[in-house]
Structures are given as structure tokens and as C-alpha cells.
Design a protein around this motif. Structure first.
Motif, short mmCIF file in Angstrom:
data_model
loop_
_atom_site.label_atom_id
_atom_site.label_comp_id
_atom_site.label_asym_id
_atom_site.label_seq_id
_atom_site.Cartn_x
_atom_site.Cartn_y
_atom_site.Cartn_z
N THR A 104 0.80 -1.23 0.00
CA THR A 104 0.00 0.00 0.00
C THR A 104 0.83 1.28 0.00
OG1 THR A 104 -1.70 -1.23 1.22
CG2 THR A 104 -1.94 1.17 1.10
N LEU A 147 1.71 3.01 -3.37
CA LEU A 147 0.70 3.62 -4.23
C LEU A 147 0.98 5.11 -4.42
CD1 LEU A 147 -2.54 1.99 -2.76
CD2 LEU A 147 -1.44 1.39 -4.91
N ILE A 175 -2.55 -5.28 -5.88
CA ILE A 175 -3.11 -5.15 -4.53
C ILE A 175 -4.53 -5.71 -4.48
CG2 ILE A 175 -3.72 -3.53 -2.69
CD1 ILE A 175 -1.48 -1.77 -3.56
N HIS A 176 -5.31 -5.46 -5.54
CA HIS A 176 -6.64 -6.06 -5.60
C HIS A 176 -6.55 -7.58 -5.59
CE1 HIS A 176 -8.46 -2.14 -6.88
NE2 HIS A 176 -9.49 -2.65 -6.23
N THR A 219 -3.40 -0.71 -9.47
CA THR A 219 -3.76 -1.39 -8.21
C THR A 219 -4.13 -2.85 -8.43
OG1 THR A 219 -6.07 -0.68 -8.43
CG2 THR A 219 -4.58 0.77 -7.20
N LEU A 233 -7.94 2.35 -2.31
CA LEU A 233 -7.47 1.97 -3.64
C LEU A 233 -8.17 2.76 -4.74
CD1 LEU A 233 -7.18 -1.93 -3.32
CD2 LEU A 233 -5.34 -0.23 -3.23
N ALA A 265 -6.14 5.85 -5.71
CA ALA A 265 -4.80 5.69 -6.26
C ALA A 265 -4.78 5.91 -7.77
CB ALA A 265 -4.27 4.30 -5.93
#
Length: 259
Positions: free
Chosen positions: A111, A114, A143-144, A140, A133, A136
């Protein structure tokens, strides 16, 4: 009144988790509501989310541990004292806390990388991973992917344990010939079932069900339910529906009044 049985030990740990969630979210939430908005640094936002994530992950596993405790108490009552020893209970709680804090390590590593290009306004009641998110500007996808790779097992594994435990409990209780015995057996699980139902229903609605199927305002309400409301209602449910706790509170009040 002795409240040092495994069930009450687990309830005390649940209370600690609820206190962490309330302390993490409510002060900043009240400040924002009273001032019609407020600013929070990225580091503070990520810290708030990490404590929330650790507490909620811990609660997922603790609720499954509590269902296992009820399973042993009802399905193997003669072996309960040998299975649910103090050492065993502590180990289960420590493992649950470890799962809780280990779940945030990948978030912490990803995180902060980002990039945010503004406007950095979180349209949410607190710092959660999904609204964060959405702000951002950088990619992403990873991260998703991490959110689903970690979040789905965290929710589904404890859920499976709870469902299997209560399926076995129901099968055993239905074999009890006495209606009074069945009612007494179910009453020992009622508080836990209410807490599990509220917690998991809102958790599934926010994180498992696709967000495009839920209005943004409804998502906020559900998030508030599984964090603040659940933490507030848990002690009420366990206290009002538990005769031992009511008697212990009454005895404590009577002793203080007599002194």
C-alpha cells in the motif's frame, strides 16, 4: 461465580478485539462528523486500516474457535475438560492473533507504494482498503489480487469451520429425546450464532459481494455495522443472554453496595 471457563476466556478476547476496533475508528470518526470533515495523513490512514484488518481477521478466526468450543461441549461433553484445557485455549487464541497480524503484512508492503494524484478525499467513514485503492492513480491490480487472495480464505476457512461445527451440533441435538434438553443445548449456542450472523452477513456484503451491486451509501452503512455496531452489540448479546454473567454482575454490585 467462576467465569474462568474456556467460553468466557474467548469472550474476553473478543472484547479486546472489539475495544481495538472501537479505539481505532470511533475517535477519528466522531472528529470528522463534528467538524463536517477532516484530514488524515497517508501513514495514519494505513495504520488505522492495519489495526482494523488485524482485529477483524482475528475475530473471524476467534468466532470459528468459539464454534469449535461449542462443538466439543455438546458433541463430546465427557472429553471437554481434557480437550479444551487452558493451554489449548491459549494456543488457539495466540494462533488467531498471529493470523490477524500476519494478514496485514502484505498490505503494509504494497500500500505505501501507491501514488495519489488527487483529489485525495476518501468517501467513506474510515480508512478501508477499497476506498483507499479507489483514490490511487497507480496500477492497483496486484493489490486487488492480494486483497482477494488473502481476504477470501480468511473469510471462507472460518466460515467452513463454523458451518461444519454447527451442522454436527444440530445433528447431535436433534437426537436428544427431551425437548428441555434440546432447548438447553441450543441456548448455549444462541449468543454465538447471533454474533456470527451479524458479523459475517455484513462482512460478506462489503468484501465478497461485488461492489457494483451495492449502493455506496449502503456499503458505508454495512461497514459501520460490522465494525462499530458489532463491537458495541457483542457485550450486550453475551451479557443479556448469559445467566452466569448476569449473576456475576449482580454479585459484584451487591458486594460493592454492602461495602
Amino acid at each position: 461465580m467462576n467465569l474462568h471457563t474456556p467460553m468466557y476466556f474467548f469472550i474476553s478476547q473478543l472484547s479486546i478485539s472489539d475495544i481495538v476496533v472501537i479505539t481505532d475508528i470511533v475517535p477519528n470518526l466522531l472528529y470528522i462528523l463534528l467538524n463536517n470533515g477532516g484530514a488524515i495523513k497517508l501513514f495514519e490512514c494505513i495504520t488505522q486500516f492495519c489495526f482494523l484488518s488485524a482485529s477483524e481477521t482475528f475475530e473471524c478466526f476467534l468466532l470459528s474457535v468459539m464454534s469449535y468450543d461449542r462443538y466439543v461441549a455438546i458433541c463430546n461433553p465427557l472429553r471437554y475438560s481434557t480437550i479444551m484445557t487452558s493451554k489449548h485455549c491459549v494456543v488457539l487464541v495466540v494462533i488467531s492473533w498471529l493470523f490477524g497480524f500476519s494478514s496485514i503484512l502484505i498490505y503494509i508492503m504494497n500500500t505505501p507504494n501507491l501514488h495519489f494524484c488527487g483529489p485525495n478525499i476518501i468517501d467513506h467513514l474510515f480508512c478501508d482498503i477499497v476506498p483507499l485503492l479507489e483514490l490511487a492513480c497507480s496500477d492497483t491490480f496486484i493489490i486487488h489480487l492480494v486483497v482477494y487472495a488473502i481476504g477470501i480464505p480468511i473469510v471462507l476457512i472460518p466460515t467452513t469451520i463454523i458451518v461444519v461445527s454447527y451442522t454436527c451440533i444440530i445433528l447431535v441435538v436433534l437426537r436428544i429425546s427431551s425437548s428441555t434438553g434440546r432447548q438447553k443445548a441450543f441456548s448455549t449456542c444462541s449468543s454465538h450464532l447471533i454474533v456470527v450472523s451479524i458479523f459475517y452477513w455484513t462482512l460478506f456484503s462489503v468484501y465478497i459481494v461485488p461492489t457494483n451491486g451495492i449502493a455506496h451509501s449502503m456499503s458505508k452503512i454495512l461497514s459501520l455495522l460490522y465494525t462499530v455496531f458489532t463491537s458495541f452489540i457483542n457485550p450486550i448479546i453475551y451479557s443479556l443472554r448469559n445467566e452466569d454473567i448476569r449473576k456475576a454482575v449482580q454479585e459484584t454490585i451487591q458486594k460493592n453496595v454492602m461495602q
